[in-house]
Design a protein around this motif. Structure first.
Motif, PDB file in Angstrom:
ATOM      1  N   ASP A  93       0.834  -1.205   0.000  1.00  0.00           N
ATOM      2  CA  ASP A  93       0.000   0.000   0.000  1.00  0.00           C
ATOM      3  C   ASP A  93       0.872   1.259   0.000  1.00  0.00           C
ATOM      4  N   GLN A  94       0.462   2.261  -0.794  1.00  0.00           N
ATOM      5  CA  GLN A  94       1.239   3.493  -0.868  1.00  0.00           C
ATOM      6  C   GLN A  94       1.124   4.329   0.402  1.00  0.00           C
ATOM      7  N   GLU A  95       0.035   4.216   1.119  1.00  0.00           N
ATOM      8  CA  GLU A  95      -0.154   5.027   2.329  1.00  0.00           C
ATOM      9  C   GLU A  95       0.433   4.349   3.558  1.00  0.00           C
ATOM     10  N   THR A  96       0.029   3.119   3.800  1.00  0.00           N
ATOM     11  CA  THR A  96       0.469   2.430   5.020  1.00  0.00           C
ATOM     12  C   THR A  96       1.791   1.699   4.824  1.00  0.00           C
ATOM     13  N   LEU A 100       0.247  -5.967   0.719  1.00  0.00           N
ATOM     14  CA  LEU A 100      -1.117  -6.375   0.419  1.00  0.00           C
ATOM     15  C   LEU A 100      -1.167  -7.776  -0.172  1.00  0.00           C
ATOM     16  N   ARG A 118       1.405  -9.421   5.534  1.00  0.00           N
ATOM     17  CA  ARG A 118       0.390  -8.359   5.596  1.00  0.00           C
ATOM     18  C   ARG A 118       0.497  -7.523   6.860  1.00  0.00           C
ATOM     19  N   ASP A 169      -3.066   0.078  -9.458  1.00  0.00           N
ATOM     20  CA  ASP A 169      -4.279   0.078  -8.634  1.00  0.00           C
ATOM     21  C   ASP A 169      -4.558  -1.355  -8.213  1.00  0.00           C
ATOM     22  N   TYR A 170      -4.687  -1.536  -6.920  1.00  0.00           N
ATOM     23  CA  TYR A 170      -4.921  -2.886  -6.397  1.00  0.00           C
ATOM     24  C   TYR A 170      -6.175  -2.863  -5.545  1.00  0.00           C
ATOM     25  N   ARG A 173      -7.273   0.604  -4.441  1.00  0.00           N
ATOM     26  CA  ARG A 173      -6.357   1.466  -3.693  1.00  0.00           C
ATOM     27  C   ARG A 173      -5.038   1.604  -4.448  1.00  0.00           C
ATOM     28  N   LYS A 174      -4.350   2.721  -4.208  1.00  0.00           N
ATOM     29  CA  LYS A 174      -3.058   2.959  -4.823  1.00  0.00           C
ATOM     30  C   LYS A 174      -2.006   2.069  -4.155  1.00  0.00           C
ATOM     31  N   ALA A 175      -1.226   1.425  -4.975  1.00  0.00           N
ATOM     32  CA  ALA A 175      -0.228   0.499  -4.430  1.00  0.00           C
ATOM     33  C   ALA A 175       1.024   0.532  -5.300  1.00  0.00           C
TER      34      ALA A 175
END
Length: 377
Positions: A93-96, A100, A118, A169-170, A173-175
């Motif tokens: 994940d791009q944010e966390t 994934l 994960r 996109d996964y 969400r952005k990944a």
């Protein structure tokens, strides 16, 4: 979900009249008069003929089912391709920055389960000394150039990797997707090649040093030779010049002795000039050689015979010593005779009366060159 088989959509009201009074959605396979495929009724409570009933609206969901099936097949194909990739692939994940997904190769190579990953981020696959640079590169979203790191497996084994990362996109969400390549073999080959180059450079440097030493030695010998040759040329010239001036000035009578001595010096001078020409041809690699079988013992004996009279006149004992097992060699007999004659002439000029010169020939086994001949005086 309840599935009810009916023969005609028009009976759905009577059907739903006897079903429990709920607002649930039902999906069932119905066959209309024109034989159309499945429908899905949507029910709400209504008052019908004084009774509480469910009103159902049947919708054709054939297209939706086909789309869902195509998506399932596409996802299965993607998953199959994803898992057969030979290199580990991670999606995070791009944010966390949490993982994934990953393929089966990644699970086998690193020893983690998907549930383990994960709860992890990419930083946790690196040794502590790389954490800072990895975090920086993750923050630099625009930098997708290959990166070279060290990765660690679950049991702590480290190996060098090359990582290519791209956005995707996964599941809405952005990944980022990182493809990781183990470059242990490449590194090992590079190290071996570097070691080979280092060894080669050392050998070439040593060879160059030896060549420089030989060049310096050759330059020194050439300087010494030129100085000696200058002396050798001047000596007969001075004698010739002195004899001729003495005859012209009536100091000497033009006798046979004086003219003979002068002639001998001209012959010596001619021989020196011829030797210089031979040396020049040899240095230029243009000295012609006539290869033939040479009996070394006979050659030594011939040289001895040629100089025996000169040695006797100078009061020098001349001795020849040849071994019994001298081999027949392949050489230019004329050049060998010239070399041996020059050596003997120089030896006689430098030896005081009453001493002995010995010309010896014997086979010597050289590990590098095989049988060779050595001579001593």
């Amino acid at each position: 979900m309840k599935s009810v088989q009916v023969r005609d959509v028009s009976c759905c009201f009577a059907l739903w009249h006897v079903l429990p009074h709920t607002n649930n959605k039902y999906e069932w396979k119905g066959v209309s008069k024109d034989r159309k495929p499945p429908v899905a009724p949507m029910g709400v409570r209504v008052a019908w003929q004084g009774q509480s009933a469910n009103l159902a609206v049947a919708c054709d969901i054939s297209d939706r089912n086909q789309t869902e099936e195509a998506l399932r097949q596409s996802e299965a194909k993607y998953r199959a391709l994803f898992n057969v990739i030979a290199d580990p692939v991670f999606i995070f994940d791009q944010e966390t920055h949490r993982f994934l997904d990953c393929n089966q190769t990644a699970l086998r190579r690193y020893g983690y389960t998907l549930e383990d990953l994960r709860n992890m981020t990419p930083v946790q696959l690196h040794p502590p000394d790389e954490v800072g640079i990895v975090e920086k590169n993750i923050r630099d979203k625009e930098d997708f150039s290959p990166h070279y790191y060290t990765h660690m497996t679950k049991d702590g084994k480290c190996f060098p990797v090359e990582i290519h990362t791209n956005e995707l996109d996964y599941e809405g969400r952005k990944a980022w997707m990182s493809i990781v390549r183990d470059i242990s073999e490449r590194k090992r080959s590079e190290e071996e090649y570097c070691q080979h180059l280092e060894t080669l450079v050392k050998e070439q440097t040593a060879e160059l040093s030896r060549a420089n030493v030989e060049l310096a030695r050759a330059a020194r010998l050439k300087t010494e030779f030129l100085a000696m040759m200058n002396h050798e040329l001047r000596t007969p010239l001075h004698i010739i010049q002195g004899n001729l001036e003495g005859i012209l000035d009536n100091v000497y009578a033009p006798s046979a002795d004086h003219i003979g001595a002068t002639l001998d010096e001209t012959r010596l001078l001619a021989r020196l000039v011829e030797d210089l020409q031979t040396l020049s041809l040899a240095e230029a690699g243009q000295l012609p050689l006539v290869w033939e079988s040479v009996n070394v013992a006979e050659l030594i004996t011939d040289v001895f015979t040629s100089f025996s009279g000169q040695a006797e006149a100078a009061g020098i004992e001349l001795r020849v010593e040849t071994a019994q097992n001298l081999p027949i060699i392949t050489a230019d007999v004329g050049r060998l005779d010239q070399v041996l004659s020059n050596l003997m002439a120089n030896a006689l000029r430098q030896t005081p009366p009453g001493l002995t010169n010995a010309l010896r020939a014997e086979p010597v086994l050289s590990p590098a060159e095989g049988p060779v001949l050595s001579g001593t005086k």
